[in-house]
Motif scaffolding. Structure first.
Motif: not given
Length: 254
Positions: A210-239
């Protein structure tokens, strides 16, 4: 200035001789997200409130010491930074020990996968300044078994339908910092899309933090859309929870 923005790049398939620069690009490209993630997290109202409360506790426990207040508040900020760094470094180390451990075997020797680098002419010498990879996937490899295309104007798709469709998963999109804002990211993206079309993939998907806002904007310009979101980064869940980093899945139908 116009000449700078219209700089021409050549995009070619990865070679074994590119390994050192590609690994360096990958490490830098991942770890550069630590600071944006940290500032995004620490500026959240919840964290601001916690930092102020901890600073006040330090002030009281230190006998009205401003130094103690600053020390306690800084300790909380340092902890949040550590969480952000651990998440991105952990991701980097996992990829370096899996698909990036042998690009030749995991990408070039598999007909459904591809790995490319972008070259620029620097003082008469070619220099690798960007890269992107695509890994072919089968329908049954989609997590969850059943997909919902509400963001694409579609309807629920059965597991059998998914099995009949293959798709590309893009990763390792990195452009060296001095070469950004010169349309190179768009050229690499187009390379990935063209590859998917050639291989008959129905869509191109990617995961991004989610912090990669510039890249997300680029992908949106190419027609990409968000289809999901989760917080499983494989690190400690509290992290992940305290760092407020989500993994966003985006996709584009081809």
């Amino acid at each position: 200035m116009a000449q700078k923005n219209n700089f021409q790049f050549s995009i070619r398939e990865y070679r074994a001789s590119d390994q050192h620069v590609v690994m360096s690009l990958f490490r830098d490209g991942i770890l550069e997200h630590v600071y944006p993630a940290f500032f995004n997290a620490i500026s959240n109202p919840d964290h601001v409130g916690i930092a102020l409360s901890i600073s006040m506790a330090g002030y009281v426990l230190g006998g009205s010491s401003y130094f103690q207040a600053l020390l306690f508040g800084s300790a909380w900020a340092g902890l949040i930074y550590y969480f952000c760094h651990d998440i991105y470094e952990g991701y980097m180390m996992r990829r370096l020990s899996t698909d990036m451990a042998n690009i030749q075997t995991n990408y070039l020797e598999k007909p459904d996968n591809g790995f490319w680098v972008a070259e620029a002419d620097v003082n008469g010498q070619s220099k690798v300044v960007g890269m992107v990879a695509v890994m072919g996937k089968k329908g049954e490899e989609e997590e969850g078994g059943e997909r919902f295309d509400n963001w694409n104007g579609g309807s629920p798709e059965s597991a059998q339908d998914a099995e009949d469709r293959s798709y590309g998963e893009m990763s390792h999109m990195v452009v060296a910092f001095p070469w950004r804002r010169r349309n190179l990211g768009s050229q690499l993206m187009q390379k990935a899309l063209d590859y998917c079309k050639e291989h008959g993939y129905t869509r191109l998907v990617l995961d991004i933090s989610s912090p990669q806002t510039a890249a997300i904007s680029l992908y949106q310009k190419f027609g990409f859309v968000q289809t999901g979101s989760h917080s499983n980064t494989h690190a400690n869940r509290w992290f992940s929870k305290l760092a407020r980093i989500n993994v966003i899945r985006m996709e584009k139908f081809i």
